[in-house]
Design a protein around this motif. Structure first.
Motif, PDB file in Angstrom:
ATOM      1  N   GLY A 280       0.629  -1.139  -0.037  1.00 60.70           N
ATOM      2  CA  GLY A 280       0.168  -0.154  -0.006  1.00 60.70           C
ATOM      3  C   GLY A 280       0.929   1.426   0.014  1.00 60.70           C
ATOM      4  N   TRP A 281       2.139   1.122  -0.241  1.00 62.04           N
ATOM      5  CA  TRP A 281       3.020   2.330   0.075  1.00 62.04           C
ATOM      6  C   TRP A 281       2.693   3.467  -1.038  1.00 62.04           C
ATOM      7  CZ3 TRP A 281       5.994   4.363  -3.903  1.00 62.04           C
ATOM      8  CH2 TRP A 281       6.941   5.162  -3.851  1.00 62.04           C
ATOM      9  N   THR A 282       2.579   4.727  -0.891  1.00 60.81           N
ATOM     10  CA  THR A 282       2.796   5.560  -1.897  1.00 60.81           C
ATOM     11  C   THR A 282       3.620   6.698  -1.481  1.00 60.81           C
ATOM     12  OG1 THR A 282       0.934   6.924  -0.702  1.00 60.81           O
ATOM     13  CG2 THR A 282       0.092   5.496  -2.574  1.00 60.81           C
ATOM     14  N   SER A 283       4.316   7.514  -2.465  1.00 65.72           N
ATOM     15  CA  SER A 283       5.339   8.482  -2.135  1.00 65.72           C
ATOM     16  C   SER A 283       4.538   9.858  -1.608  1.00 65.72           C
ATOM     17  CB  SER A 283       5.846   9.120  -3.784  1.00 65.72           C
ATOM     18  OG  SER A 283       6.604   9.976  -3.545  1.00 65.72           O
ATOM     19  N   GLU A 284       5.075  10.283  -0.837  1.00 66.15           N
ATOM     20  CA  GLU A 284       4.526  11.516  -0.340  1.00 66.15           C
ATOM     21  C   GLU A 284       5.086  12.820  -0.786  1.00 66.15           C
ATOM     22  OE1 GLU A 284       4.124  11.519   4.098  1.00 66.15           O
ATOM     23  OE2 GLU A 284       4.281   9.493   4.207  1.00 66.15           O
ATOM     24  N   THR A 285       6.211  12.641  -1.687  1.00 66.26           N
ATOM     25  CA  THR A 285       7.054  13.721  -2.223  1.00 66.26           C
ATOM     26  C   THR A 285       6.540  14.757  -3.008  1.00 66.26           C
ATOM     27  OG1 THR A 285       8.858  12.339  -1.856  1.00 66.26           O
ATOM     28  CG2 THR A 285       9.088  14.446  -3.183  1.00 66.26           C
ATOM     29  N   GLU A 286       5.561  14.512  -3.987  1.00 68.94           N
ATOM     30  CA  GLU A 286       5.069  15.150  -4.729  1.00 68.94           C
ATOM     31  C   GLU A 286       4.021  16.114  -4.063  1.00 68.94           C
ATOM     32  OE1 GLU A 286       6.131  15.574  -7.660  1.00 68.94           O
ATOM     33  OE2 GLU A 286       7.376  13.605  -6.983  1.00 68.94           O
ATOM     34  N   ALA A 287       3.015  15.361  -3.051  1.00 67.91           N
ATOM     35  CA  ALA A 287       2.223  16.327  -2.549  1.00 67.91           C
ATOM     36  C   ALA A 287       2.856  17.347  -1.473  1.00 67.91           C
ATOM     37  CB  ALA A 287       1.370  15.544  -1.248  1.00 67.91           C
ATOM     38  N   ILE A 288       3.981  16.979  -0.912  1.00 72.38           N
ATOM     39  CA  ILE A 288       4.853  17.962   0.216  1.00 72.38           C
ATOM     40  C   ILE A 288       5.292  18.602  -0.925  1.00 72.38           C
ATOM     41  CG2 ILE A 288       6.946  18.219   1.291  1.00 72.38           C
ATOM     42  CD1 ILE A 288       4.876  16.617   2.933  1.00 72.38           C
ATOM     43  N   LEU A 289       5.835  18.592  -1.996  1.00 66.94           N
ATOM     44  CA  LEU A 289       6.582  19.607  -2.756  1.00 66.94           C
ATOM     45  C   LEU A 289       5.331  20.830  -3.351  1.00 66.94           C
ATOM     46  CD1 LEU A 289       9.127  17.800  -4.770  1.00 66.94           C
ATOM     47  CD2 LEU A 289       9.437  19.840  -3.379  1.00 66.94           C
ATOM     48  N   THR A 290       4.166  20.124  -3.402  1.00 67.52           N
ATOM     49  CA  THR A 290       2.961  20.937  -4.029  1.00 67.52           C
ATOM     50  C   THR A 290       2.614  22.138  -2.885  1.00 67.52           C
ATOM     51  OG1 THR A 290       2.137  19.087  -5.334  1.00 67.52           O
ATOM     52  CG2 THR A 290       0.610  21.108  -4.803  1.00 67.52           C
ATOM     53  N   HIS A 291       2.876  21.618  -1.684  1.00 62.63           N
ATOM     54  CA  HIS A 291       2.475  22.460  -0.379  1.00 62.63           C
ATOM     55  C   HIS A 291       3.609  23.350  -0.311  1.00 62.63           C
ATOM     56  CE1 HIS A 291      -0.822  19.479   0.058  1.00 62.63           C
ATOM     57  NE2 HIS A 291      -1.377  20.636   0.010  1.00 62.63           N
ATOM     58  N   VAL A 292       4.579  22.683  -0.149  1.00 59.76           N
ATOM     59  CA  VAL A 292       5.899  23.577   0.276  1.00 59.76           C
ATOM     60  C   VAL A 292       6.625  24.283  -0.500  1.00 59.76           C
ATOM     61  CG1 VAL A 292       8.291  23.257   1.424  1.00 59.76           C
ATOM     62  CG2 VAL A 292       6.237  21.737   2.266  1.00 59.76           C
ATOM     63  N   MET A 293       6.820  24.125  -1.894  1.00 62.57           N
ATOM     64  CA  MET A 293       7.196  24.676  -2.978  1.00 62.57           C
ATOM     65  C   MET A 293       6.775  26.241  -3.208  1.00 62.57           C
ATOM     66  SD  MET A 293       9.672  23.690  -4.871  1.00 62.57           S
ATOM     67  CE  MET A 293       9.528  24.300  -6.703  1.00 62.57           C
ATOM     68  N   PRO A 294       5.389  26.481  -2.810  1.00 58.38           N
ATOM     69  CA  PRO A 294       5.232  27.991  -2.942  1.00 58.38           C
ATOM     70  C   PRO A 294       5.825  28.826  -1.637  1.00 58.38           C
ATOM     71  CG  PRO A 294       3.055  26.527  -3.276  1.00 58.38           C
ATOM     72  CD  PRO A 294       4.380  25.616  -2.796  1.00 58.38           C
ATOM     73  N   ARG A 295       5.674  27.921  -0.677  1.00 56.45           N
ATOM     74  CA  ARG A 295       6.361  28.690   0.620  1.00 56.45           C
ATOM     75  C   ARG A 295       7.843  28.919   0.300  1.00 56.45           C
ATOM     76  NH1 ARG A 295       5.117  24.765   5.245  1.00 56.45           N
ATOM     77  NH2 ARG A 295       6.015  26.425   6.609  1.00 56.45           N
ATOM     78  N   LEU A 296       8.705  28.194  -0.195  1.00 58.91           N
ATOM     79  CA  LEU A 296       9.934  28.104  -0.670  1.00 58.91           C
ATOM     80  C   LEU A 296      10.091  29.217  -1.677  1.00 58.91           C
ATOM     81  CD1 LEU A 296      11.137  24.455  -1.089  1.00 58.91           C
ATOM     82  CD2 LEU A 296      11.769  26.145   0.887  1.00 58.91           C
ATOM     83  N   LEU A 297       9.377  29.177  -2.416  1.00 58.24           N
ATOM     84  CA  LEU A 297       9.654  30.577  -3.620  1.00 58.24           C
ATOM     85  C   LEU A 297       9.202  31.683  -2.850  1.00 58.24           C
ATOM     86  CD1 LEU A 297       8.033  28.666  -6.596  1.00 58.24           C
ATOM     87  CD2 LEU A 297      10.526  29.395  -6.259  1.00 58.24           C
TER      88      LEU A 297
END
Ligand SMILES: [Zn+2]
Length: 308
Positions: A280-297
């Motif tokens: 049942g594994w799924t990657s969490e990275t894309e969702a995290i980047l979607t939320h964190v990237m705008p803050r980073l920029l």
């Protein structure tokens, strides 16, 4: 204000040493990382060394990849990203030393160039020093061209090797072939490029979310909850974060009290074994980047030194 950042990721060393000085430096690092001396009889300690082979590359860390290091139950690997940073990195090193614990630092090349004595201290105290790009671009390596991203990686590795007293890096396997993408933001072409150089890519299995401001007490509670749920894994911290430096002594005591054991990873030969992700594994990275990237920029600026 340019201080607030969220960081995540990095890597380090290998044996394409071409000069005797380099080979000697590598041997010294390996010897030190294996030396057993610990003067605190009540210390948490480092329970074992894991040789991580990187031939043909390696992608591990369940937040991003469907496999991780082959850790047993209650085994953890401690990783610290984005440093070195005067003020907090010393406190992290002091806490690790007091408990005779070896960790891995994924270092930002620019910070290594500015604070080489801290890189040398990390190595002298037996830690593994891996790589995390030259400047930790707020846009991540996905947000720049492939050529620029490769240059970021090469320059970052060079800066760390030079800070450690070695030679710049150009191609092939670096002294420490461990890399963590800023923001875990990998790309298929960059992963292939790293594989061709026998460089391992480290994601992580869990994190303390220490890119978010919180008290040391709250961070300790959060990371222990997550660890008690996961029961094992590679843990991501940032040695640039004062709250993490403040929390670390209590965290290490808590690991011991709850029966966790620290594994220190070092570069090895051949290919590393891996442990498969649970069903049942799924990657969490894309969702995290979607939320964190705008803050980073939003947070990025001329003084930005690191991101998630
Ligand atoms: Zn980072």
């Amino acid at each position: 204000m340019f201080r607030t950042r969220f960081s995540l990721f990095a890597a380090l060393l290998v044996l394409t040493a071409t000069s005797s000085a380099e080979a000697s430096s590598v041997r010294e690092q390996e010897t030190q990382s294996r030396s057993p001396e610990c003067h605190n009889p009540n210390a948490l300690g480092t329970s074992r060394i894991m040789d991580v082979g990187t031939s043909g590359g390696l992608d591990v860390g369940l937040k991003t990849y469907p496999q991780t290091l082959p850790l047993a139950g209650k085994e953890v690997v401690l990783t610290f990203d984005d440093g070195p940073m005067p003020g907090s990195t010393e406190k992290v090193l002091d806490a690790l030393s007091a408990e005779c614990v070896r960790a891995t630092f994924f270092v930002v090349g620019r910070n290594a160039s500015e604070h080489p004595s801290l890189v040398r201290r990390e190595i002298a105290e037996g830690h593994t020093v891996g790589h995390h790009s030259w400047s930790h671009p707020a846009k991540t390596l996905r947000g720049i061209s492939e050529v620029a991203a490769q240059a970021e990686i090469v320059r970052g590795i060079s800066a760390v090797q030079e800070a450690a007293g070695g030679k710049p890096y150009s191609d092939g396997r670096p002294i420490v072939p461990f890399f963590r993408f800023p923001g875990f933001a990998d790309t298929a072409p960059l992963n292939s490029w790293l594989q061709a150089r026998d460089i391992a890519v480290f994601g992580t299995d869990l994190w303390a979310s220490d890119w978010n401001p919180m008290s040391a007490a709250v961070e300790l509670r959060l990371v222990m909850q997550r660890l008690d749920h996961a029961r094992r894994g590679i843990i991501l911290f940032h040695d640039t974060r004062p709250q993490t430096a403040e929390m670390l002594p209590a965290f290490l005591r808590e690991l011991k009290a709850r029966g966790y054991r620290v594994v220190h990873m070092v570069p090895g030969s051949g290919k590393s074994a891996v442990g498969a992700a649970p069903p049942g594994w799924t990657s969490e990275t894309e969702a995290i980047l979607t939320h964190v990237m705008p803050r980073l920029l939003k947070a990025s600026g001329p003084a930005a030194k690191h991101g998630m």
